[in-house]
Design an enzyme around this catalytic site. Sequence first.
Site, PDB file in Angstrom:
ATOM      1  N   LYS A   1      11.216  -1.572  -7.056  1.00  0.00           N
ATOM      2  CA  LYS A   1       9.935  -1.737  -7.541  1.00  0.00           C
ATOM      3  C   LYS A   1       9.854  -2.645  -8.774  1.00  0.00           C
ATOM      4  O   LYS A   1       8.726  -3.375  -9.073  1.00  0.00           O
ATOM      5  CB  LYS A   1       9.285  -0.414  -7.484  1.00  0.00           C
ATOM      6  CG  LYS A   1       9.290   0.283  -6.250  1.00  0.00           C
ATOM      7  CD  LYS A   1       8.143  -0.541  -5.165  1.00  0.00           C
ATOM      8  CE  LYS A   1       7.716   0.251  -3.650  1.00  0.00           C
ATOM      9  NZ  LYS A   1       7.030  -0.605  -3.265  1.00  0.00           N
TER      10      LYS A   1
ATOM     11  N   ALA B   1      14.808   0.001  -8.807  1.00  0.00           N
ATOM     12  CA  ALA B   1      15.217  -1.237  -8.951  1.00  0.00           C
ATOM     13  C   ALA B   1      14.417  -2.414  -8.110  1.00  0.00           C
ATOM     14  O   ALA B   1      14.025  -3.319  -8.509  1.00  0.00           O
ATOM     15  CB  ALA B   1      16.689  -1.407  -8.679  1.00  0.00           C
TER      16      ALA B   1
ATOM     17  N   SER C   1       5.447   0.519  -8.314  1.00  0.00           N
ATOM     18  CA  SER C   1       5.545   1.953  -8.348  1.00  0.00           C
ATOM     19  C   SER C   1       5.605   2.193 -10.013  1.00  0.00           C
ATOM     20  O   SER C   1       6.292   1.307 -10.674  1.00  0.00           O
ATOM     21  CB  SER C   1       6.698   2.602  -7.715  1.00  0.00           C
ATOM     22  OG  SER C   1       7.101   3.903  -8.102  1.00  0.00           O
TER      23      SER C   1
ATOM     24  N   TYR D   1      15.332   2.611  -5.409  1.00  0.00           N
ATOM     25  CA  TYR D   1      13.901   2.410  -5.369  1.00  0.00           C
ATOM     26  C   TYR D   1      13.418   1.853  -6.469  1.00  0.00           C
ATOM     27  O   TYR D   1      12.522   0.957  -6.398  1.00  0.00           O
ATOM     28  CB  TYR D   1      13.180   3.925  -4.961  1.00  0.00           C
ATOM     29  CG  TYR D   1      11.710   3.879  -4.853  1.00  0.00           C
ATOM     30  CD1 TYR D   1      11.252   3.634  -3.619  1.00  0.00           C
ATOM     31  CD2 TYR D   1      10.905   4.228  -5.940  1.00  0.00           C
ATOM     32  CE1 TYR D   1       9.683   3.476  -3.429  1.00  0.00           C
ATOM     33  CE2 TYR D   1       9.282   4.149  -5.767  1.00  0.00           C
ATOM     34  CZ  TYR D   1       8.991   3.901  -4.567  1.00  0.00           C
ATOM     35  OH  TYR D   1       7.492   3.793  -4.299  1.00  0.00           O
TER      36      TYR D   1
ATOM     37  N   VAL E   1       9.304  -5.769   7.912  1.00  0.00           N
ATOM     38  CA  VAL E   1       8.883  -6.731   6.956  1.00  0.00           C
ATOM     39  C   VAL E   1      10.259  -7.310   6.259  1.00  0.00           C
ATOM     40  O   VAL E   1      10.447  -8.158   5.853  1.00  0.00           O
ATOM     41  CB  VAL E   1       8.119  -6.211   5.655  1.00  0.00           C
ATOM     42  CG1 VAL E   1       6.770  -5.780   6.128  1.00  0.00           C
ATOM     43  CG2 VAL E   1       8.924  -4.966   5.279  1.00  0.00           C
TER      44      VAL E   1
ATOM     45  N   ASN F   1       2.516  -3.693   1.015  1.00  0.00           N
ATOM     46  CA  ASN F   1       2.428  -2.384   0.656  1.00  0.00           C
ATOM     47  C   ASN F   1       3.483  -1.555   1.328  1.00  0.00           C
ATOM     48  O   ASN F   1       3.820  -0.571   0.857  1.00  0.00           O
ATOM     49  CB  ASN F   1       0.914  -1.651   1.242  1.00  0.00           C
ATOM     50  CG  ASN F   1       0.960  -0.141   1.509  1.00  0.00           C
ATOM     51  OD1 ASN F   1       1.018   0.480   0.364  1.00  0.00           O
ATOM     52  ND2 ASN F   1       1.195   0.261   2.835  1.00  0.00           N
TER      53      ASN F   1
ATOM     54  N   GLY G   1       2.553  -2.282   6.295  1.00  0.00           N
ATOM     55  CA  GLY G   1       2.523  -0.805   6.199  1.00  0.00           C
ATOM     56  C   GLY G   1       1.135  -0.288   6.235  1.00  0.00           C
ATOM     57  O   GLY G   1       0.888   0.631   5.495  1.00  0.00           O
TER      58      GLY G   1
ATOM     59  N   SER H   1      -0.430   1.342   8.559  1.00  0.00           N
ATOM     60  CA  SER H   1      -0.434   2.411   9.689  1.00  0.00           C
ATOM     61  C   SER H   1      -0.652   3.855   9.100  1.00  0.00           C
ATOM     62  O   SER H   1      -1.278   4.628   9.655  1.00  0.00           O
ATOM     63  CB  SER H   1       0.861   2.557  10.498  1.00  0.00           C
ATOM     64  OG  SER H   1       1.893   2.753   9.659  1.00  0.00           O
TER      65      SER H   1
ATOM     66  N   ILE I   1       1.195   9.684  -5.688  1.00  0.00           N
ATOM     67  CA  ILE I   1       0.131   9.806  -4.505  1.00  0.00           C
ATOM     68  C   ILE I   1       0.285  10.621  -3.367  1.00  0.00           C
ATOM     69  O   ILE I   1       1.472  10.466  -2.897  1.00  0.00           O
ATOM     70  CB  ILE I   1      -0.255   8.302  -4.167  1.00  0.00           C
ATOM     71  CG1 ILE I   1      -0.238   7.265  -5.426  1.00  0.00           C
ATOM     72  CG2 ILE I   1      -1.586   8.002  -3.306  1.00  0.00           C
ATOM     73  CD1 ILE I   1      -1.407   7.507  -6.401  1.00  0.00           C
TER      74      ILE I   1
HETATM   75  P1  NAP Z   1       4.148   6.256   3.559  1.00  0.00           P
HETATM   76  O1  NAP Z   1       3.036   7.112   3.720  1.00  0.00           O
HETATM   77  O2  NAP Z   1       5.462   6.753   3.910  1.00  0.00           O
HETATM   78  O3  NAP Z   1       3.875   4.982   4.623  1.00  0.00           O
HETATM   79  C1  NAP Z   1       4.740   3.870   4.368  1.00  0.00           C
HETATM   80  C2  NAP Z   1       4.124   2.638   5.150  1.00  0.00           C
HETATM   81  O4  NAP Z   1       5.329   1.636   5.233  1.00  0.00           O
HETATM   82  C3  NAP Z   1       4.011   3.196   6.567  1.00  0.00           C
HETATM   83  O5  NAP Z   1       2.889   2.484   7.183  1.00  0.00           O
HETATM   84  C4  NAP Z   1       5.059   2.477   7.246  1.00  0.00           C
HETATM   85  O6  NAP Z   1       4.827   1.856   8.718  1.00  0.00           O
HETATM   86  C5  NAP Z   1       5.259   1.317   6.329  1.00  0.00           C
HETATM   87  N1  NAP Z   1       6.870   0.808   6.570  1.00  0.00           N
HETATM   88  C6  NAP Z   1       7.963   1.212   6.349  1.00  0.00           C
HETATM   89  N2  NAP Z   1       9.037   0.327   6.652  1.00  0.00           N
HETATM   90  C7  NAP Z   1       8.403  -0.569   7.018  1.00  0.00           C
HETATM   91  C8  NAP Z   1       9.066  -1.718   7.717  1.00  0.00           C
HETATM   92  N3  NAP Z   1      10.472  -2.047   7.557  1.00  0.00           N
HETATM   93  N4  NAP Z   1       8.162  -2.923   8.016  1.00  0.00           N
HETATM   94  C9  NAP Z   1       6.710  -2.574   8.230  1.00  0.00           C
HETATM   95  N5  NAP Z   1       6.325  -1.497   7.552  1.00  0.00           N
HETATM   96  C10 NAP Z   1       7.061  -0.586   7.226  1.00  0.00           C
HETATM   97  O7  NAP Z   1       3.999   5.643   1.983  1.00  0.00           O
HETATM   98  P2  NAP Z   1       2.691   5.302   0.937  1.00  0.00           P
HETATM   99  O8  NAP Z   1       2.951   6.635  -0.226  1.00  0.00           O
HETATM  100  O9  NAP Z   1       1.644   5.189   1.702  1.00  0.00           O
HETATM  101  O10 NAP Z   1       3.483   4.235   0.256  1.00  0.00           O
HETATM  102  C11 NAP Z   1       2.874   2.906   0.347  1.00  0.00           C
HETATM  103  C12 NAP Z   1       3.368   1.937  -0.692  1.00  0.00           C
HETATM  104  O11 NAP Z   1       3.129   2.518  -2.073  1.00  0.00           O
HETATM  105  C13 NAP Z   1       5.042   1.992  -0.831  1.00  0.00           C
HETATM  106  O12 NAP Z   1       5.363   0.605  -1.087  1.00  0.00           O
HETATM  107  C14 NAP Z   1       5.410   2.914  -1.718  1.00  0.00           C
HETATM  108  O13 NAP Z   1       6.783   2.735  -2.205  1.00  0.00           O
HETATM  109  C15 NAP Z   1       4.038   2.769  -2.924  1.00  0.00           C
HETATM  110  N6  NAP Z   1       4.086   3.803  -3.669  1.00  0.00           N
HETATM  111  C16 NAP Z   1       3.796   5.006  -3.278  1.00  0.00           C
HETATM  112  C17 NAP Z   1       3.720   6.056  -3.995  1.00  0.00           C
HETATM  113  C18 NAP Z   1       3.414   7.540  -3.601  1.00  0.00           C
HETATM  114  O14 NAP Z   1       3.377   8.575  -4.401  1.00  0.00           O
HETATM  115  N7  NAP Z   1       2.989   7.924  -2.477  1.00  0.00           N
HETATM  116  C19 NAP Z   1       3.923   6.024  -5.510  1.00  0.00           C
HETATM  117  C20 NAP Z   1       4.374   4.723  -6.069  1.00  0.00           C
HETATM  118  C21 NAP Z   1       4.314   3.941  -5.082  1.00  0.00           C
HETATM  119  P3  NAP Z   1       5.510   2.725   9.878  1.00  0.00           P
HETATM  120  O15 NAP Z   1       5.301   4.135   9.905  1.00  0.00           O
HETATM  121  O16 NAP Z   1       4.762   2.251  11.306  1.00  0.00           O
HETATM  122  O17 NAP Z   1       7.157   2.343   9.940  1.00  0.00           O
END
Ligand code: NAP
Length: 238
Positions: A150, A148, A133, A146, A55, A81, A8, A10, A179
């Site tokens: 994490k 569960a 998370s 979600y 993934v 990630n 992830g 990208s 975030i």
């Molecule tokens: P985001 O902006 O929605 O980005 C999600 C990333 O995951 C994208 O790069 C997406 O790639 C990739 N992804 C989704 N499904 C996938 C798959 N099946 N195979 C490979 N890649 C996949 O989310 P983010 O906020 O950056 O979150 C990143 C991580 O941090 C996640 O695990 C999220 O649960 C965790 N997190 C985020 C927050 C928050 O507040 N933002 C808080 C706690 C934890 P594509 O677009 O190419 O599909």
Amino acid sequence: MKTALVTGGSRGIGAEICRQLADSGYFVYVNYCNSSESAQQVAKETGGKAICFDVSDNKSVKKAVNSIFAESGCLDLLVNNAGISEIDLFHCVSEERADQILNINLKGVLNCSRAVLPMMISKKSGCIINISSIWGQCGASCEVDYSASKAGVIGFTKALASEVGPSGIRVNCVSPGFIMTEMNKDFSVTDLDEILSEIPLCRFGQPNDIANAVSFLASEKASFITGQVIAVNGGMLI
Ligand code: NAP
């Protein structure tokens, strides 16, 4: 040159992790599933390479990791990630969507770790960093699947760290709070105000807050740290 794979990579947090790792001297494989253009852009910026796989699809994960091994000979760091979220009452989430959340957020972490470990074990060195998370630590209403998934990532981190420590491999977890990324784009201004009032440091997190913790855990400075969950949440959960 050390080599890293960021799932992830990208967008959002993953893209910033790729940038910081590249600044620390890593050649970074930028994984994506759908966002080809932004993954190519991150790869261009970081001097790394975009690599497409889902993934949650174990066969694709194995194939992609083998292609990385064939190309670079090894992998020093895996950052798990990639993740998705869904906000709804638990009983209203379809079985299909719930499976997707668990398969990407938890099984995806297991798939990628399983694929890279034989090589890391044979080298007797390596580092795995999982992104959990705050909701995996304390549980969130309307994000039950979600939470569960994490919480599973935290349990996995601790168990795997115990198992592979003797092989010279460290496994840690970063647990973000709120975030600012696309993942949170649907929150209303009222919701955002309410969430902000629960953060003692009075600001939302940015992707670089998480990337800073990942860079530290990946570095030599963290060489005696394994099996830990580093919370990066502005004090939202103390
Ligand atoms: P985001 O902006 O929605 O980005 C999600 C990333 O995951 C994208 O790069 C997406 O790639 C990739 N992804 C989704 N499904 C996938 C798959 N099946 N195979 C490979 N890649 C996949 O989310 P983010 O906020 O950056 O979150 C990143 C991580 O941090 C996640 O695990 C999220 O649960 C965790 N997190 C985020 C927050 C928050 O507040 N933002 C808080 C706690 C934890 P594509 O677009 O190419 O599909």
